[in-house]
Design an enzyme around this catalytic site. Structure first.
Site, short mmCIF file in Angstrom:
data_model
loop_
_atom_site.label_atom_id
_atom_site.label_comp_id
_atom_site.label_asym_id
_atom_site.label_seq_id
_atom_site.Cartn_x
_atom_site.Cartn_y
_atom_site.Cartn_z
NE ARG A 129 -3.53 -2.18 2.73
CZ ARG A 129 -3.78 -2.82 3.86
NH1 ARG A 129 -3.23 -2.43 4.99
NH2 ARG A 129 -4.58 -3.87 3.87
NE ARG A 144 -7.02 -0.78 6.32
CZ ARG A 144 -6.76 -2.02 6.66
NH1 ARG A 144 -6.21 -2.29 7.84
NH2 ARG A 144 -7.07 -3.01 5.87
NE ARG A 169 -8.34 -6.98 3.02
CZ ARG A 169 -7.11 -6.84 3.51
NH1 ARG A 169 -6.94 -6.46 4.74
NH2 ARG A 169 -6.05 -7.04 2.75
N1 LIG Z 1 -10.77 1.85 18.51
C1 LIG Z 1 -10.86 2.39 17.30
N2 LIG Z 1 -11.84 3.26 17.04
C2 LIG Z 1 -11.99 3.84 15.84
N3 LIG Z 1 -11.19 3.57 14.80
C3 LIG Z 1 -10.18 2.69 15.00
C4 LIG Z 1 -9.97 2.08 16.26
N4 LIG Z 1 -8.92 1.26 16.14
C5 LIG Z 1 -8.49 1.38 14.87
N5 LIG Z 1 -9.22 2.22 14.18
C6 LIG Z 1 -9.12 2.58 12.76
O1 LIG Z 1 -9.62 1.47 12.02
C7 LIG Z 1 -8.87 1.31 10.81
C8 LIG Z 1 -8.35 -0.11 10.76
O2 LIG Z 1 -7.36 -0.29 11.70
P1 LIG Z 1 -6.10 -1.17 11.49
O3 LIG Z 1 -5.52 -0.89 10.17
O4 LIG Z 1 -5.22 -1.04 12.65
O5 LIG Z 1 -6.79 -2.58 11.44
P2 LIG Z 1 -6.13 -3.99 11.35
O6 LIG Z 1 -6.84 -4.89 12.27
O7 LIG Z 1 -4.68 -3.88 11.53
O8 LIG Z 1 -6.46 -4.39 9.86
P3 LIG Z 1 -5.77 -5.47 8.95
O9 LIG Z 1 -5.93 -6.75 9.60
O10 LIG Z 1 -6.47 -5.38 7.67
O11 LIG Z 1 -4.34 -5.08 8.84
C9 LIG Z 1 -7.81 2.36 10.82
O12 LIG Z 1 -8.22 3.44 10.03
C10 LIG Z 1 -7.71 2.77 12.26
O13 LIG Z 1 -7.31 4.13 12.42
N1 LIG Z 2 -1.39 -15.98 8.85
C1 LIG Z 2 -0.85 -14.78 8.69
N2 LIG Z 2 -1.62 -13.69 8.59
C2 LIG Z 2 -1.03 -12.50 8.47
C3 LIG Z 2 0.35 -12.37 8.43
N3 LIG Z 2 0.64 -11.07 8.29
C4 LIG Z 2 -0.52 -10.41 8.27
N4 LIG Z 2 -1.53 -11.28 8.37
C5 LIG Z 2 -2.95 -10.99 8.38
O1 LIG Z 2 -3.40 -10.74 7.11
C6 LIG Z 2 -4.55 -9.93 7.18
C7 LIG Z 2 -4.50 -8.89 6.13
O2 LIG Z 2 -3.46 -8.02 6.35
P1 LIG Z 2 -3.31 -6.68 5.49
O3 LIG Z 2 -2.02 -6.08 5.91
O4 LIG Z 2 -3.33 -7.09 4.08
O5 LIG Z 2 -4.49 -5.82 5.84
C8 LIG Z 2 -4.60 -9.39 8.56
O6 LIG Z 2 -5.63 -10.05 9.27
C9 LIG Z 2 -3.30 -9.78 9.16
O7 LIG Z 2 -3.40 -10.06 10.51
C10 LIG Z 2 1.14 -13.54 8.55
O8 LIG Z 2 2.38 -13.53 8.54
N5 LIG Z 2 0.51 -14.71 8.66
#
Ligand SMILES: Nc1ncnc2c1ncn2[C@@H]1O[C@H](COP(=O)(O)OP(=O)(O)OP(=O)(O)O)[C@@H](O)[C@H]1O
Ligand SMILES: Nc1nc2c(ncn2[C@@H]2O[C@H](COP(=O)(O)O)[C@@H](O)[C@H]2O)c(=O)[nH]1
Length: 696
Positions: A470, A563, A574
């Site tokens: 990204r 996001r 998703r």
């Molecule tokens: N408690 C919260 N309240 C409101 N918005 C939130 C909160 N926590 C995270 N966000 C927002 O939600 C969006 C998704 O968060 P984040 O990217 O951390 O999710 P993620 O679980 O890591 O997703 P992925 O698994 O796809 O990587 C972001 O824009 C983030 O700023």
């Molecule tokens: N099993 C695994 N899942 C992973 C790993 N690294 C990230 N993730 C998960 O993929 C989704 C999507 O991630 P995104 O960055 O494309 O939004 C997210 O739920 C991550 O937790 C891994 O090494 N192994």
């Protein structure tokens, strides 16, 4: 008249026509021939004309035309002969002409190889015709002559038919010959082709067999190398695992026992070190057996080659481990009575008793840092314990693997004598943390906060992914962005602790990613999906599993959309997967904790409570680290335990002080007795060897 005859293409027709027509012609038109010579000349003209006429009207075959022309000439001759008989009474002038009828016509056809055995009887040989005195007689003579001519004609016909038959027989022979020649040629060609095909087939079979053998050999090599890699990876994983677990102090009346979880750098040894601190001289050891010093295969001698003392350990008919420098130190120590000596490195060489030669092996792994002295004890047939003297317990335990499964593998791979160093790492790191939850729940946000606040405590495990980066994502920081084929191969090679197909892309945690964090002395944080969490749970890696939950599905959808990193289609995918993940997240067998990420700050505080102030992190620095193996001690192996015994009051004091009262939790009554404490202390380290040491 003869020249006016209509030509016939069929020979038999010709003969028949001659039979019926010619004689009628002969009677009606017998030309008076005053001079035989003239008559002969005219006849020749007729023949020539006839011959010419026939040849011009031939049906295309020169041979046939020639043949018919010959027949015509002979036939004409006979007819003329018949017609001149009456005018030429007993004259034999024309006899030569008639005689020619019976002659073999020179055969010009190349096919003519069969002689004609049925020649026409020569008219020349016919009995001479007597003078006929009377007309009656004349008639009868004429009659006789006619019959004679007729019989000659019949004979001629038969001869012609025979000739034709012969000719066809000859042709048939030639055709047969031609046919067999061609059949033979074709058969020979076919055989040649078959032979060539057979050769090609044999070559193809040989090639296939070679290819198969080559593929098998290659596969064998690849398998062996994959297996070796797998072994290394498994060892690494195990090492990660060994670093887990809490150090615990167990109090006893007589002795204080420290349980150390010990892990190794290269090998597969899991150790637990128990230190018995015996405060009371009068006290008996908990198990007398423990104090029996078994056969310690330490040999000291002077090595003329290197002009110094050496120590050797005999394992399986091989003498491993030369500690020339160690003995040198010992000698100095003894002679000079001083411990203030230079640190000396440790060298390994092998004396092969069967060949009587010293070998310099390939040494794998990181070797111990130089020390003042070492104790060397064979643990079993596959490794040797090296206890570094006078250094911190963390760096005390080392193993030289001489015939462990890992070393065996390496020997096979390298085709050389191999030994490998393993470090017995005292103490343990905190468990890695697996943070999982549906996409968009806020895992990444929480982890970022944690890293920012505790940069030296936590380290992020950088995953591999096949998804496109990204905007603002950096390769090697957020992910290792990888090509699918490469990642698939690396997964096959056992490089990954876990991997999964997530929302259509491959994601995986490499062993190296986790190691990079733990090697930096940080607690490893994994951000992985539920499938990945499940894989890690079933692996040998002990970890803390935390599931992050959204306050509602609608809120999750809102966060994911806001996001703005996914297309509508990807968002839908998703969200669909999120439903399944939310169900799985509730499984208590998978996750140790569930945190609801409603308000971000509240959720973060809860996470910190779980991680920063949990027992594992708090107890990370084990107090026993400062414990020192005293210079004067004995090491032995008994009942699958390593016994380290030392027992002078000074050393005891040293060990006790290093042990730190607070964390050792020694019985207060005894701890208050300084006298007793300094009077006698016997330290016994008991190191039980686990299954991975593969005893027996
Ligand atoms: N408690 C919260 N309240 C409101 N918005 C939130 C909160 N926590 C995270 N966000 C927002 O939600 C969006 C998704 O968060 P984040 O990217 O951390 O999710 P993620 O679980 O890591 O997703 P992925 O698994 O796809 O990587 C972001 O824009 C983030 O700023
Ligand atoms: N099993 C695994 N899942 C992973 C790993 N690294 C990230 N993730 C998960 O993929 C989704 C999507 O991630 P995104 O960055 O494309 O939004 C997210 O739920 C991550 O937790 C891994 O090494 N192994």
């Amino acid at each position: 008249m003869l020249s006016d005859r209509r030509p016939h293409t069929g020979e038999e027709d010709t003969a028949a026509t001659v039979d019926e027509t010619e004689f009628r012609d002969i009677h009606a038109l017998t030309p008076p021939s005053p001079q035989p010579s003239l008559s002969r000349g005219r006849r020749r003209e007729s023949w020539e004309a006839s011959s010419h006429h026939w040849s011009t009207l031939s049906v295309g075959s020169d041979a046939l035309s020639e043949h018919l022309s010959t027949m015509s000439r002979e036939f004409n001759a006979m007819v003329v002969a018949g017609s001149t008989i009456q005018n030429d009474n007993n004259s034999n002038h024309d006899a030569p002409n008639l005689g020619r009828i019976g002659e073999e016509v020179e055969e010009t056809n190349p096919l003519a190889i069969v002689p004609d055995h049925n020649p026409i009887p020569s008219p020349g040989r016919a009995p001479p015709v007597a003078d006929s005195p009377a007309p009656v007689e004349e008639v009868s003579v004429h009659q006789v002559k006619k019959e004679e001519v007729e019989s000659k004609i019949s004979a001629w016909k038969a001869a012609e038919i025979a000739k034709i038959n012969n000719r066809f027989k000859r042709e048939d022979v030639v055709i047969n010959g031609w046919e067999s020649e061609h059949v033979e040629k074709a058969t020979a060609w076919l055989k040649k082709v078959e032979r060539k095909l057979e050769e090609k087939r044999a070559k193809a079979i040989e090639k296939v067999q070679n290819d198969v053998a080559k593929a098998r050999r290659k596969a064998e090599d690849k398998r062996a190398s994959a297996e070796a890699k797998r072994g290394t990876k498994v060892a690494k994983i195990r090492r990660l695992n060994w670093r887990q677990g809490n150090p615990s102090c167990v109090l006893g009346d007589i002795c204080v026992i420290f349980f150390w979880s010990v892990s190794l750098g290269v090998g597969n040894v899991d150790l637990r070190v128990l230190i018995y601190l015996n405060f009371d001289q009068g006290q008996e050891a908990p198990d007398n057996n423990l104090f029996n010093v078994p056969d310690v295969l330490l040999h000291f001698g002077f090595d003329s080659e290197s002009k110094g003392y050496q120590t050797a350990v005999i394992v399986k008919d091989k003498i491993f481990f030369e500690m020339l420098t160690v003995i040198h130190v010992c000698a100095q120590y003894v002679v000079e009575g001083s411990s203030d000596v230079a640190k000396l490195p440790m060298d390994v060489k092998i004396f092969d008793k069967s060949t009587g030669k010293w070998l310099i092996p390939t040494v794998l792994g990181t070797k111990p840092k130089p020390s003042n002295g070492y104790s060397v004890v064979p643990v079993n047939d596959d490794r040797i314990l090296i206890l570094k003297e006078d250094c911190s317990a963390v760096d005390s335990f080392w193993f030289l693997e001489v015939d462990s499964p890992y070393v065996k593998e390496q020997k096979k791979l390298l085709g050389a004598e191999v030994v490998a160093w393993s470090k017995g790492v005292v103490g343990e790191g905190p468990k890695p943390v697996v943070i999982s939850g549906p996409s968009g729940v806020g895992k990444g946000t929480l982890i970022s906060k944690l890293m920012k606040e505790f940069p030296t405590t936590f380290g992020f495990s950088v995953s591999h992914t096949t998804r496109a980066p990204r905007e603002k994502e950096i390769d090697g920081v957020h992910y290792h962005f990888t090509e699918r084929s490469i990642m698939e191969e690396e997964i096959r090679d056992g490089k990954f602790l876990e991997s999964a197909l997530v929302h259509g892309n491959l994601y995986g945690t490499s062993v190296d990613a986790v190691e990079a964090v733990t090697d930096a002395g940080k607690r490893c944080i994994l951000d992985i999906d539920v499938q990945g969490a499940r894989s890690v749970r079933s692996s040998s890696l002990e970890a803390l599993f935390i599931f992050i939950c959204p306050p509602s599905f609608e809120e999750l959808e809102k966060r994911l959309r806001s996001r703005g990193t996914e297309t509508e289609e990807q968002v839908q995918k998703r969200l669909t997967n999120a439903r399944a993940e939310l169900d799985e997240g509730k499984s208590p067998s998978l996750f140790d904790h569930i945190l609801v990420n409603d308000d971000l700050e509240t959720c973060y505080e809860n996470l910190k409570k779980l991680l920063v102030f949990d027992d594992t992190t708090a107890n990370y620095q084990p107090t026993v680290r400062s414990f020192k193996i005293p210079v004067s001690h004995s090491v032995s192996i008994k009942d699958q335990k390593i016994l380290i015994r030392c027992g002078t009051s000074e050393l005891g004091k040293e060990a006790l002080l290093a042990g730190q009262e607070d964390s050792v939790h020694m019985p207060s009554t005894r701890m208050q007795n300084d006298e007793m404490r300094s009077s006698y202390l016997e330290v016994l380290c008991i190191v039980p060897l686990t299954e991975s040491m593969s005893f027996g």
